[in-house]
Design a protein around this motif. Structure first.
Motif, PDB file in Angstrom:
ATOM      1  N   TYR A 140     -57.073   6.929  -0.944  1.00  0.00           N
ATOM      2  CA  TYR A 140     -58.022   6.001  -1.542  1.00  0.00           C
ATOM      3  C   TYR A 140     -57.370   5.041  -2.530  1.00  0.00           C
ATOM      4  CZ  TYR A 140     -61.178   9.079   0.804  1.00  0.00           C
ATOM      5  OH  TYR A 140     -61.797   9.798   1.779  1.00  0.00           O
TER       6      TYR A 140
ATOM      7  N   MET B 220     -55.992   2.467  -0.167  1.00  0.00           N
ATOM      8  CA  MET B 220     -57.048   1.696   0.482  1.00  0.00           C
ATOM      9  C   MET B 220     -57.689   0.688  -0.460  1.00  0.00           C
ATOM     10  SD  MET B 220     -58.724   5.003   2.369  1.00  0.00           S
ATOM     11  CE  MET B 220     -60.386   4.347   2.378  1.00  0.00           C
TER      12      MET B 220
ATOM     13  N   LYS C 115     -54.558   1.537   9.376  1.00  0.00           N
ATOM     14  CA  LYS C 115     -55.943   1.868   9.741  1.00  0.00           C
ATOM     15  C   LYS C 115     -56.956   1.067   8.926  1.00  0.00           C
ATOM     16  CE  LYS C 115     -59.231   5.706  10.181  1.00  0.00           C
ATOM     17  NZ  LYS C 115     -59.648   5.302  11.538  1.00  0.00           N
ATOM     18  N   PHE C 116     -56.653   0.840   7.643  1.00  0.00           N
ATOM     19  CA  PHE C 116     -57.623   0.176   6.770  1.00  0.00           C
ATOM     20  C   PHE C 116     -57.203  -1.259   6.422  1.00  0.00           C
ATOM     21  CE2 PHE C 116     -58.163   4.733   6.190  1.00  0.00           C
ATOM     22  CZ  PHE C 116     -59.526   4.859   6.398  1.00  0.00           C
TER      23      PHE C 116
END
Length: 214
Positions: A121, A124, A209-210
Motif C-alpha cells: 500500500y 500503491m 499491477k497498479f
C-alpha cells in the motif's frame, strides 16, 4: 451543496480527524484543495487543524491572490509547486507527523526513496518518496525543490520538518499521507530487526499491477 462548500467542510473534517489522532499538533500542518474554476481553498496560517472554521478557510484565485477568508498558510509556494508540475493534482496535504519526521533524520534513510518497501500500500499510494533537504519554514526554496522533480513524485519528505503529499482529490491525498506516516512508523518499529521487506520482484509486481509511477 456547492463544490466550494463541500470542499470547505471536507477540509475541516479531515483536518480534525488527523489532529484528533495525533498526526499533527498545535498549529502545524496545512491543506489545500483546487476547485474546478482553478481557484484554491487553503487552511489559514497559524490555525490548528483541530479547530478549523469552514467559513474562515482562505480562498485564493488561480494566480494565488487572496480573495477571502483568513490569511493563508505561508507554505503556499510548496503547495503551488505540486499543482504546477502535476496537472492532475486536486489537493495537497502537509503534516509534521512524528514518525515521518523521525525517519527524515536517520542517516540511513535513502534520499531517493525514503520509505522502505514494507507493504504494497505504501508503494500503491505513494510511489517513491523523495527526501528533500532542510529548509526554513515558509522558504520559497521548498517549492523550487519540488519543481526540480518535474512532477515525477507525488510525495516528498522535508528533512527535520515533515511530509507533503499531492493527490487527485482531498481524500486521496489524505489516505496517501496516512499511508506514508504508517509506513514510517513501521520502519522505525522494525529498525535493527531481521525483518522481511518486499523483494525487488514483489515491488515491481505491485508497480505493474497498479500502474504506479515508479
Amino acid at each position: 451543496m456547492t463544490e466550494a462548500t463541500r470542499a470547505r467542510e471536507d477540509i475541516c473534517r479531515i483536518a480534525r480527524s488527523m489532529f484528533d489522532r495525533g498526526l499533527t499538533c498545535g498549529a502545524s500542518g496545512n491543506i489545500s484543495v483546487k476547485l474546478s474554476d482553478g481557484s484554491y481553498l487553503v487552511t489559514p496560517t497559524g490555525s490548528s487543524m483541530g479547530f478549523l472554521d469552514p467559513a474562515r478557510i482562505s480562498h485564493l484565485s488561480e494566480d494565488l491572490r487572496h480573495l477571502s477568508g483568513d490569511k493563508p498558510t505561508k507554505e503556499i509556494p510548496l503547495h503551488s509547486a505540486f499543482y504546477d508540475t502535476r496537472s492532475h493534482t486536486g489537493a495537497v496535504v502537509h503534516l509534521h507527523s512524528s514518525h515521518s519526521v523521525a525517519l527524515s533524520m536517520l542517516p540511513e534513510t535513502d534520499p531517493d526513496n525514503a520509505l522502505p518497501p514494507l507493504t504494497p500500500y505504501g508503494i500503491m499510494r505513494l510511489g517513491k518518496v523523495k527526501l528533500l533537504p532542510f529548509f526554513l519554514p515558509g522558504d520559497a526554496a521548498m517549492g523550487e525543490a519540488v519543481r526540480g522533480l518535474a512532477g515525477k513524485r507525488s510525495a516528498v519528505l522535508l528533512a527535520n520538518h515533515g511530509p507533503v503529499v499531492a493527490g487527485k482529490d482531498l481524500w486521496a491525498a489524505a489516505y496517501a499521507m496516512e499511508e506514508l506516516e504508517e509506513t514510517a512508523k513501521l520502519a522505525l518499529l522494525l529498525r535493527g530487526t531481521q525483518h522481511k521487506a518486499l523483494s525487488d520482484a514483489q515491488v515491481q509486481a505491485v508497480v505493474r499491477k497498479f500502474d504506479v509511477d515508479w
